[in-house]
Write a protein that holds these residues in place. Sequence first.
Motif, PDB file in Angstrom:
ATOM      1  N   THR A 101      34.186 106.562  24.865  1.00  9.37           N
ATOM      2  CA  THR A 101      33.891 107.377  25.240  1.00  9.37           C
ATOM      3  C   THR A 101      33.376 108.378  24.334  1.00  9.37           C
ATOM      4  OG1 THR A 101      35.826 108.232  25.455  1.00  9.37           O
ATOM      5  CG2 THR A 101      34.335 107.770  27.795  1.00  9.37           C
ATOM      6  N   GLY A 102      33.776 107.544  23.549  1.00  6.45           N
ATOM      7  CA  GLY A 102      33.674 107.915  21.677  1.00  6.45           C
ATOM      8  C   GLY A 102      32.265 108.321  21.823  1.00  6.45           C
ATOM      9  N   ALA A 103      31.239 107.932  21.828  1.00  8.35           N
ATOM     10  CA  ALA A 103      30.433 108.570  21.113  1.00  8.35           C
ATOM     11  C   ALA A 103      29.518 110.022  21.929  1.00  8.35           C
ATOM     12  CB  ALA A 103      29.159 107.452  22.202  1.00  8.35           C
ATOM     13  N   LEU A 121      19.854 115.171  25.983  1.00  7.74           N
ATOM     14  CA  LEU A 121      19.984 114.558  26.351  1.00  7.74           C
ATOM     15  C   LEU A 121      21.435 114.028  26.292  1.00  7.74           C
ATOM     16  CD1 LEU A 121      18.570 111.805  27.194  1.00  7.74           C
ATOM     17  CD2 LEU A 121      18.237 110.720  24.772  1.00  7.74           C
ATOM     18  N   GLU A 122      21.846 114.162  25.445  1.00  4.69           N
ATOM     19  CA  GLU A 122      23.587 114.239  24.795  1.00  4.69           C
ATOM     20  C   GLU A 122      24.121 114.484  25.749  1.00  4.69           C
ATOM     21  OE1 GLU A 122      23.066 113.242  19.861  1.00  4.69           O
ATOM     22  OE2 GLU A 122      23.565 115.109  21.645  1.00  4.69           O
ATOM     23  N   ILE A 123      23.810 115.664  26.583  1.00  7.14           N
ATOM     24  CA  ILE A 123      25.250 115.855  27.327  1.00  7.14           C
ATOM     25  C   ILE A 123      24.817 114.931  29.082  1.00  7.14           C
ATOM     26  CG2 ILE A 123      25.669 117.863  28.823  1.00  7.14           C
ATOM     27  CD1 ILE A 123      26.638 118.054  26.015  1.00  7.14           C
ATOM     28  N   VAL A 124      23.741 115.063  29.184  1.00  4.57           N
ATOM     29  CA  VAL A 124      23.285 114.048  29.871  1.00  4.57           C
ATOM     30  C   VAL A 124      23.861 112.865  30.395  1.00  4.57           C
ATOM     31  CG1 VAL A 124      21.449 112.523  31.901  1.00  4.57           C
ATOM     32  CG2 VAL A 124      20.932 115.253  31.107  1.00  4.57           C
ATOM     33  N   LEU A 125      23.640 111.817  29.160  1.00  2.00           N
ATOM     34  CA  LEU A 125      24.448 110.321  28.887  1.00  2.00           C
ATOM     35  C   LEU A 125      25.925 110.820  29.234  1.00  2.00           C
ATOM     36  CD1 LEU A 125      21.808 109.330  26.417  1.00  2.00           C
ATOM     37  CD2 LEU A 125      22.097 107.557  28.510  1.00  2.00           C
ATOM     38  N   GLY A 126      26.452 112.073  28.644  1.00  5.17           N
ATOM     39  CA  GLY A 126      27.806 112.071  28.904  1.00  5.17           C
ATOM     40  C   GLY A 126      28.482 112.053  30.266  1.00  5.17           C
ATOM     41  N   LEU A 127      27.366 112.726  30.912  1.00  2.00           N
ATOM     42  CA  LEU A 127      27.868 112.711  32.132  1.00  2.00           C
ATOM     43  C   LEU A 127      28.081 111.712  32.932  1.00  2.00           C
ATOM     44  CD1 LEU A 127      26.057 116.334  33.038  1.00  2.00           C
ATOM     45  CD2 LEU A 127      28.511 116.085  32.604  1.00  2.00           C
ATOM     46  N   ILE A 128      26.814 110.485  32.402  1.00  2.00           N
ATOM     47  CA  ILE A 128      26.966 109.197  33.156  1.00  2.00           C
ATOM     48  C   ILE A 128      28.207 108.451  32.643  1.00  2.00           C
ATOM     49  CG2 ILE A 128      25.426 107.433  33.312  1.00  2.00           C
ATOM     50  CD1 ILE A 128      22.984 108.596  32.886  1.00  2.00           C
ATOM     51  N   VAL A 129      28.604 108.624  31.614  1.00  3.40           N
ATOM     52  CA  VAL A 129      30.246 107.751  31.259  1.00  3.40           C
ATOM     53  C   VAL A 129      30.933 108.701  31.943  1.00  3.40           C
ATOM     54  CG1 VAL A 129      31.224 107.884  28.890  1.00  3.40           C
ATOM     55  CG2 VAL A 129      28.685 107.933  28.471  1.00  3.40           C
ATOM     56  N   ILE A 130      30.957 110.258  32.011  1.00  2.00           N
ATOM     57  CA  ILE A 130      32.456 110.569  33.028  1.00  2.00           C
ATOM     58  C   ILE A 130      32.523 109.628  33.817  1.00  2.00           C
ATOM     59  CG2 ILE A 130      32.752 112.886  33.854  1.00  2.00           C
ATOM     60  CD1 ILE A 130      32.132 114.338  31.306  1.00  2.00           C
ATOM     61  N   ILE A 135      35.085 106.329  38.357  1.00  2.00           N
ATOM     62  CA  ILE A 135      35.181 105.248  38.911  1.00  2.00           C
ATOM     63  C   ILE A 135      35.863 104.571  38.865  1.00  2.00           C
ATOM     64  CG2 ILE A 135      33.199 103.172  40.040  1.00  2.00           C
ATOM     65  CD1 ILE A 135      31.093 104.399  39.237  1.00  2.00           C
ATOM     66  N   ILE A 136      36.280 103.793  37.404  1.00  2.00           N
ATOM     67  CA  ILE A 136      37.374 103.177  37.027  1.00  2.00           C
ATOM     68  C   ILE A 136      38.742 104.192  36.888  1.00  2.00           C
ATOM     69  CG2 ILE A 136      38.343 102.153  34.369  1.00  2.00           C
ATOM     70  CD1 ILE A 136      35.648 102.528  33.595  1.00  2.00           C
ATOM     71  N   PHE A 137      38.758 105.332  37.406  1.00  2.00           N
ATOM     72  CA  PHE A 137      40.012 105.676  37.389  1.00  2.00           C
ATOM     73  C   PHE A 137      40.265 106.417  38.954  1.00  2.00           C
ATOM     74  CE2 PHE A 137      42.396 109.203  37.132  1.00  2.00           C
ATOM     75  CZ  PHE A 137      43.051 109.984  36.162  1.00  2.00           C
ATOM     76  N   ASN A 138      39.043 106.662  39.522  1.00  2.00           N
ATOM     77  CA  ASN A 138      39.777 106.374  40.425  1.00  2.00           C
ATOM     78  C   ASN A 138      39.921 105.108  41.719  1.00  2.00           C
ATOM     79  OD1 ASN A 138      39.574 108.361  43.575  1.00  2.00           O
ATOM     80  ND2 ASN A 138      37.823 107.070  44.522  1.00  2.00           N
ATOM     81  N   PHE A 139      39.543 103.859  41.037  1.00  2.00           N
ATOM     82  CA  PHE A 139      39.725 102.064  41.708  1.00  2.00           C
ATOM     83  C   PHE A 139      40.557 102.090  41.080  1.00  2.00           C
ATOM     84  CE2 PHE A 139      35.762 103.303  43.440  1.00  2.00           C
ATOM     85  CZ  PHE A 139      35.731 103.139  45.000  1.00  2.00           C
ATOM     86  N   GLU A 140      41.190 102.283  40.253  1.00  2.00           N
ATOM     87  CA  GLU A 140      41.796 101.783  38.790  1.00  2.00           C
ATOM     88  C   GLU A 140      43.078 102.922  38.668  1.00  2.00           C
ATOM     89  OE1 GLU A 140      42.715  98.017  38.409  1.00  2.00           O
ATOM     90  OE2 GLU A 140      40.527  97.897  39.068  1.00  2.00           O
ATOM     91  N   ILE A 275      28.367 100.600  33.606  1.00  2.00           N
ATOM     92  CA  ILE A 275      27.828 102.454  33.257  1.00  2.00           C
ATOM     93  C   ILE A 275      27.831 102.555  32.003  1.00  2.00           C
ATOM     94  CG2 ILE A 275      27.730 104.250  33.962  1.00  2.00           C
ATOM     95  CD1 ILE A 275      28.424 103.656  37.196  1.00  2.00           C
ATOM     96  N   VAL A 276      30.078 102.284  31.975  1.00  2.00           N
ATOM     97  CA  VAL A 276      29.764 103.118  30.238  1.00  2.00           C
ATOM     98  C   VAL A 276      29.674 102.545  29.313  1.00  2.00           C
ATOM     99  CG1 VAL A 276      31.517 103.702  29.285  1.00  2.00           C
ATOM    100  CG2 VAL A 276      31.989 103.665  31.044  1.00  2.00           C
ATOM    101  N   LEU A 277      29.625 100.976  28.800  1.00  2.00           N
ATOM    102  CA  LEU A 277      28.421 100.198  27.970  1.00  2.00           C
ATOM    103  C   LEU A 277      26.967 100.370  27.710  1.00  2.00           C
ATOM    104  CD1 LEU A 277      30.726  97.478  28.389  1.00  2.00           C
ATOM    105  CD2 LEU A 277      31.370  99.563  26.503  1.00  2.00           C
ATOM    106  N   PHE A 278      26.728 100.690  29.478  1.00  2.00           N
ATOM    107  CA  PHE A 278      25.275 101.086  29.315  1.00  2.00           C
ATOM    108  C   PHE A 278      24.448 101.666  28.735  1.00  2.00           C
ATOM    109  CE2 PHE A 278      20.827 101.637  31.219  1.00  2.00           C
ATOM    110  CZ  PHE A 278      20.545 100.959  30.979  1.00  2.00           C
ATOM    111  N   VAL A 279      24.988 102.945  28.542  1.00  2.00           N
ATOM    112  CA  VAL A 279      25.200 104.168  28.152  1.00  2.00           C
ATOM    113  C   VAL A 279      25.145 104.889  26.537  1.00  2.00           C
ATOM    114  CG1 VAL A 279      25.662 106.831  28.544  1.00  2.00           C
ATOM    115  CG2 VAL A 279      25.219 105.684  30.892  1.00  2.00           C
TER     116      VAL A 279
END
Length: 304
Positions: A101-103, A121-130, A135-140, A275-279
């Motif tokens: 998420t550093g990016a 665009l950076e905000i949109v991509l940031g929201l997709i990272v979130i 998904i990770i936070f919810n299931f792990e 999702i995170v790595l792709f974004v």
Amino acid sequence: MQESKLKNYLLLHLIVFIWGFTAILGALISLDAIPLVWYRMSLAVVFILFYFLFKKKSFKVDAKGVFKFLVTGVIIALHWIFFFKAIKVSNVSVALVTMSTGAFFVSLIEPIFFKRRIKTLEIVLGLIVILGLYIIFNFESQYKLGIIYALISSFLSALFSVFNGLFIKRYEADTISLYQLLFGVLFITIYLLINNGFSTSFFEVQKSDWLYLIILSSICTAYAFIASVKVMKYLSPYTVMLTINLEPIYAIILAIFIFGDKEKMNPAFYLGAFIVLFVVLLNGVIKNRTVIRNKIKEKTVRKK
């Protein structure tokens, strides 16, 4: 020329692999996060000092530079402490995916210091990272604390990266690194002195830990830093960026081989991680295409 590029490209992959191995070493070393970082930074300072003496480089820095490196040295120390804490309370996979998420954090911080507008665009991509993190936070859920620590570490990493982006215009990269590591060590030392952290047990380090610490501080810190500076003289920012984004992938694959079941996650984690790595990768591709396009336009204007 082509042979030189190939050689440096392979060297870059080795460097990224080494950076990924940092997380593995953090999991293997039995020390807690704070003593681990203290030993890592202390030993790295010694190795870089030898490098300076060998190269007969000057240690001279102006007063403003000293203050800048003091502040960022503290930030780097905290970044590594939270990074290794994240690994200790969760695992390598969770910590490194969250660190991606550093990016997004850079896209929020960079405009403040470089005086530019935040791009939509950076905000949109940031929201997709979130979304991926959710998904990770919810299931792990058992790794929530590790995710929180890794997010703090990621933010601090973005912060000092932006600062270093400013510093590199005036100071040499190895000088920045030496003083930041030195001040990071001093910060942790003062903290430990205040809290009576230098007990007998603090200096009772297992033989295997000493081996891992030497590898961590010499190869993964001092060598990787100096080598990465050299590589960037021969390869384009686009190539460097794409390769660096492979770090979490290298580390996760390594972790699965080394730690086995501890690193195996449920399918939802890998969906979120994808999702995170792709974004992150997409963001880098878009940014570098923009840079290349702008350079072409500049050359065209000059020719006219």
